[in-house]
Design a protein around this motif. Structure first.
Motif, mmCIF file in Angstrom:
data_model
loop_
_atom_site.group_PDB
_atom_site.id
_atom_site.type_symbol
_atom_site.label_atom_id
_atom_site.label_comp_id
_atom_site.label_asym_id
_atom_site.label_seq_id
_atom_site.Cartn_x
_atom_site.Cartn_y
_atom_site.Cartn_z
ATOM 1 N N UNK A 157 17.366 50.661 25.855
ATOM 2 C CA UNK A 157 18.051 51.747 25.145
ATOM 3 C C UNK A 157 17.363 52.057 23.822
ATOM 4 N N UNK A 158 16.965 51.023 23.093
ATOM 5 C CA UNK A 158 16.299 51.226 21.813
ATOM 6 C C UNK A 158 14.975 51.965 21.992
ATOM 7 N N UNK A 159 14.210 51.585 22.985
ATOM 8 C CA UNK A 159 12.926 52.266 23.241
ATOM 9 C C UNK A 159 13.156 53.693 23.709
ATOM 10 N N UNK A 160 14.170 53.917 24.520
ATOM 11 C CA UNK A 160 14.497 55.265 24.969
ATOM 12 C C UNK A 160 14.823 56.157 23.775
ATOM 13 N N UNK A 161 15.585 55.630 22.834
ATOM 14 C CA UNK A 161 15.913 56.406 21.636
ATOM 15 C C UNK A 161 14.655 56.663 20.804
ATOM 16 N N UNK A 162 13.736 55.707 20.752
ATOM 17 C CA UNK A 162 12.468 55.914 20.052
ATOM 18 C C UNK A 162 11.666 57.044 20.691
ATOM 19 N N UNK A 163 11.642 57.073 22.008
ATOM 20 C CA UNK A 163 10.939 58.153 22.724
ATOM 21 C C UNK A 163 11.571 59.490 22.381
ATOM 22 N N UNK A 164 12.887 59.539 22.382
ATOM 23 C CA UNK A 164 13.584 60.782 22.061
ATOM 24 C C UNK A 164 13.293 61.216 20.622
ATOM 25 N N UNK A 165 13.229 60.260 19.700
ATOM 26 C CA UNK A 165 12.909 60.575 18.308
ATOM 27 C C UNK A 165 11.494 61.138 18.178
ATOM 28 N N UNK A 166 10.549 60.547 18.919
ATOM 29 C CA UNK A 166 9.162 61.021 18.892
ATOM 30 C C UNK A 166 9.063 62.468 19.383
ATOM 31 N N UNK A 167 9.881 62.804 20.360
ATOM 32 C CA UNK A 167 9.841 64.128 20.975
ATOM 33 C C UNK A 167 10.939 65.008 20.371
ATOM 34 N N UNK A 176 19.579 47.560 29.397
ATOM 35 C CA UNK A 176 19.493 46.542 28.348
ATOM 36 C C UNK A 176 19.408 47.204 26.978
ATOM 37 N N UNK A 177 19.709 46.422 25.968
ATOM 38 C CA UNK A 177 19.642 46.907 24.593
ATOM 39 C C UNK A 177 18.208 47.321 24.243
ATOM 40 N N UNK A 213 26.188 51.306 25.842
ATOM 41 C CA UNK A 213 24.973 50.689 25.298
ATOM 42 C C UNK A 213 24.187 51.696 24.468
ATOM 43 N N UNK A 214 24.036 52.912 24.978
ATOM 44 C CA UNK A 214 23.315 53.949 24.227
ATOM 45 C C UNK A 214 24.015 54.227 22.899
ATOM 46 N N UNK A 215 25.333 54.298 22.906
ATOM 47 C CA UNK A 215 26.101 54.563 21.684
ATOM 48 C C UNK A 215 25.930 53.431 20.685
ATOM 49 N N UNK A 216 26.056 52.192 21.143
ATOM 50 C CA UNK A 216 25.928 51.034 20.257
ATOM 51 C C UNK A 216 24.541 50.956 19.626
ATOM 52 N N UNK A 217 23.514 51.175 20.424
ATOM 53 C CA UNK A 217 22.154 51.109 19.903
ATOM 54 C C UNK A 217 21.904 52.245 18.914
ATOM 55 N N UNK A 218 22.351 53.433 19.245
ATOM 56 C CA UNK A 218 22.181 54.570 18.329
ATOM 57 C C UNK A 218 22.879 54.298 16.999
ATOM 58 N N UNK A 219 24.070 53.729 17.042
ATOM 59 C CA UNK A 219 24.806 53.400 15.820
ATOM 60 C C UNK A 219 24.085 52.318 15.011
#
Length: 114
Positions: free
Chosen positions: A50-60, A46-47, A77-83
């Motif tokens: 993906x958004x929370x996963x990217x937040x985790x990656x940003x934190x780390x 889900x969007x 989905x990961x690409x769209x959310x990152x963009x």
């Protein structure tokens, strides 16, 4: 040190909700320098996940994340959310009308007139 996390072992199926993504933190070895997320047997993300996963990656930000076995839908989905995170979020509520109702009857009358 590398850590491989098989998402299917944690989530069993598709990846939904921000809170479920937050659970990933419990499975991360914080001494790892590289984390490989294995998406084998994951068909949907889900969007919000993906958004929370990217937040985790940003934190780390000192850890390198690598993805393997992502299907086309998950990758998109990961690409769209990152963009979308690169742009300021605009909310068009500046001209929204606000209504106040003191009971269900007044709400019902209002809705019937719409």
């Amino acid at each position: 040190m590398e850590q491989i996390i098989k998402l299917h072992d944690i989530y069993k199926a598709d990846l939904y909700t921000r809170s479920r993504a937050s659970e990933l933190r419990l499975h991360i070895n914080h001494h790892a320098k590289q984390i490989t997320l294995d998406f084998i047997h994951i068909g949907f993300m889900s969007r919000s996940f993906a958004d929370e996963l990217i937040s985790i990656m940003d934190e780390m930000n000192t850890v390198t994340f690598r993805f393997i076995n992502r299907n086309e839908d998950v990758e998109m989905m990961m690409t769209k959310v990152a963009e979308s995170r690169k742009h300021e979020r605009l909310r068009g509520i500046g001209n929204a009308k606000m209504y106040e109702f003191h009971d269900m009857n007044s709400l019902s009358r209002f809705l019937l007139t719409m």
